[in-house]
Scaffold this motif. Structure first.
Motif, mmCIF file in Angstrom:
data_model
loop_
_atom_site.group_PDB
_atom_site.id
_atom_site.type_symbol
_atom_site.label_atom_id
_atom_site.label_comp_id
_atom_site.label_asym_id
_atom_site.label_seq_id
_atom_site.Cartn_x
_atom_site.Cartn_y
_atom_site.Cartn_z
ATOM 1 N N HIS A 259 0.661 -1.436 0.049
ATOM 2 C CA HIS A 259 -0.306 0.354 -0.187
ATOM 3 C C HIS A 259 1.273 1.019 -0.002
ATOM 4 N N PRO A 260 0.415 2.942 -1.207
ATOM 5 C CA PRO A 260 1.460 3.666 -1.040
ATOM 6 C C PRO A 260 1.630 3.888 0.681
ATOM 7 N N ALA A 305 -0.199 7.937 -5.960
ATOM 8 C CA ALA A 305 -0.695 6.890 -6.818
ATOM 9 C C ALA A 305 -1.889 6.963 -7.240
ATOM 10 N N VAL A 306 -2.639 8.189 -7.452
ATOM 11 C CA VAL A 306 -3.781 7.958 -7.607
ATOM 12 C C VAL A 306 -4.486 8.066 -8.485
ATOM 13 N N ALA A 314 -14.538 2.505 -3.422
ATOM 14 C CA ALA A 314 -13.895 1.991 -2.471
ATOM 15 C C ALA A 314 -13.116 1.128 -2.299
ATOM 16 N N PRO A 315 -11.638 1.232 -2.277
ATOM 17 C CA PRO A 315 -10.938 -0.126 -2.709
ATOM 18 C C PRO A 315 -11.831 -1.226 -2.106
ATOM 19 N N VAL A 316 -11.001 -2.701 -2.706
ATOM 20 C CA VAL A 316 -11.416 -4.468 -1.856
ATOM 21 C C VAL A 316 -10.553 -4.676 -0.680
ATOM 22 N N TRP A 317 -10.737 -5.074 0.401
ATOM 23 C CA TRP A 317 -9.797 -5.427 1.069
ATOM 24 C C TRP A 317 -9.301 -6.823 0.545
ATOM 25 N N LYS A 318 -8.672 -7.407 0.137
ATOM 26 C CA LYS A 318 -8.081 -8.337 -0.646
ATOM 27 C C LYS A 318 -6.758 -9.114 -0.621
ATOM 28 N N HIS A 324 -0.832 -11.862 2.905
ATOM 29 C CA HIS A 324 -0.664 -10.623 2.380
ATOM 30 C C HIS A 324 -1.711 -9.409 2.021
ATOM 31 N N PHE A 325 -3.191 -9.626 3.061
ATOM 32 C CA PHE A 325 -3.938 -8.181 2.520
ATOM 33 C C PHE A 325 -3.309 -7.331 2.214
ATOM 34 N N VAL A 326 -4.167 -6.408 1.598
ATOM 35 C CA VAL A 326 -4.184 -4.407 1.494
ATOM 36 C C VAL A 326 -5.495 -4.571 0.243
ATOM 37 N N GLU A 327 -5.752 -2.921 0.869
ATOM 38 C CA GLU A 327 -6.786 -2.101 0.515
ATOM 39 C C GLU A 327 -6.605 -1.359 -1.030
ATOM 40 N N CYS A 328 -6.217 -1.889 -1.853
ATOM 41 C CA CYS A 328 -5.945 -0.894 -2.509
ATOM 42 C C CYS A 328 -6.285 -1.132 -4.131
ATOM 43 N N HIS A 329 -6.857 -0.109 -5.201
ATOM 44 C CA HIS A 329 -6.865 0.003 -6.291
ATOM 45 C C HIS A 329 -5.898 -0.767 -6.772
ATOM 46 N N LEU A 330 -4.413 -0.229 -6.617
ATOM 47 C CA LEU A 330 -3.888 -0.818 -8.027
ATOM 48 C C LEU A 330 -3.759 -2.000 -7.691
ATOM 49 N N TYR A 331 -4.281 -2.950 -6.621
ATOM 50 C CA TYR A 331 -4.213 -4.753 -6.576
ATOM 51 C C TYR A 331 -5.416 -5.412 -6.864
#
Length: 331
Positions: A259-260, A305-306, A314-318, A324-331
């Motif tokens: 995450h950034p 990186a917006v 809202a990004p999804v928790w994946k 290794h989980f992240v909440e970000c549209h980059l992934y």
């Protein structure tokens, strides 16, 4: 279910499990104190802590770390979501079960001088929780005080001293001994070393690690220093503005942050060699108000990186990698 099956289930069941925890505080105004807005302290936080595990929770001030700890300690009862400890729903605890939870979950706070009664000798400070919970007779309590001081690396004869007669690091050891007095299963460590000298911090963290190894206690470690928390924890979760944005085992989080915001926290730390250039972008701007958080991704107003989608959804928790989980549209 057989006895062996029960033992196996108990070993694999998380000691603490937090599911979709939400906590909003009303903002009141006017003569009639009407609610005009809400502070979004926690919005959908979920994690678990296994027996004998240290789980780190990091983020900037106001991100919801301490509010999360208050729900775990039952200083407040969570209005939405669920917190279970040893299979018990904390929202339903009353009477004897509530008293048992107070014993099983203890806390060590940031400033050991403020958390210790300056008018009480160390012996009385350590005996008080045992008296309140009716543990042991008087003779065994006095023996227990000596045992606790040995566990935290202090001379048992120091039980006759007052808190002001100790150094900062020694006072924090007394605070840890008090937390251990009731034989807890989980200790909430809220910034336990931030008030100490740098030379003492490593000693206290090593002490906590040794205690965990010998007693099997679990820790919820709360701090804003990601580097030190990652070193002391098995797994780490990063919070931003009431949301959990990344969670991973310590080593993957340090070597490959996704995450950034996590990358920005590492960039804020001093490099091991001042001659080396910073490899990660630093976080720009101020944290938005939790009363009116940004739409979509809450980090978008500060993210290098917006993208357009960040303000729309809202990004999804994946789970990007195993564990290794992240909440970000980059992934």
């Amino acid at each position: 279910m057989t006895t062996a099956e029960r033992s196996t289930a108990a070993a694999t069941e998380p000691l603490l499990e937090v599911t979709n925890l939400v906590r909003h505080y009303p903002v009141k105004s006017g003569l009639l104190q009407r609610t005009v807005a809400h502070v979004h302290a926690i919005d959908g936080v979920s994690f678990s802590i296994a027996r004998g595990e240290t789980f780190g929770l990091v983020g900037e001030s106001g991100c919801g770390k301490t509010t999360t700890a208050r729900q775990v300690l039952l200083v407040e009862r969570p209005p939405e979501g669920m917190v279970t400890f040893a299979g018990r729903d904390l929202a339903t605890l009353k009477g004897r079960e509530l008293r048992r939870h107070r014993r099983d979950v203890q806390a060590v706070f940031q400033d050991p001088y403020s958390s210790l009664n300056p008018r009480m000798r160390v012996r009385d400070i350590l005996m008080e929780p045992m008296v309140v919970h009716g543990m042991y007779d008087r003779g065994r309590r006095r023996e227990r005080v000596g045992d606790l001081l040995r566990i935290v690396g202090l001379n048992p004869h120091s039980a006759d001293l007052y808190p002001h007669q100790f150094s900062g690091g020694q006072r924090q050891r007394v605070a840890i001994a008090r937390a251990l007095a009731l034989e807890p299963k989980l200790i909430v460590l809220d910034e336990p070393v931030s008030a100490l000298d740098v030379s003492i911090r490593a000693q206290v963290l090593n002490l906590l690690r040794d205690i965990q190894k010998n007693l099997g206690i679990s820790y919820l470690l709360i701090a804003h220093d990601l580097a030190s928390v990652a070193q002391a924890s098995h797994r780490v979760a990063v919070m931003y503005l009431g949301r959990m944005v990344e969670m991973a085992p310590s080593r993957p989080l340090v070597t490959e942050p996704l995450h950034p915001y996590t990358k920005g926290l590492f960039a804020a730390a001093l490099p091991p060699d001042p001659r080396l250039a910073r490899q990660l972008p630093a976080i720009q701007g101020e944290i938005p108000s939790p009363i009116n958080p940004p739409s979509g991704c809450r980090f978008r107003t500060r993210c290098p990186a917006v993208m357009d989608i960040c303000s729309q959804a809202a990004p999804v928790w994946k789970e990007v990698k195993p564990g290794h989980f992240v909440e970000c549209h980059l992934y």
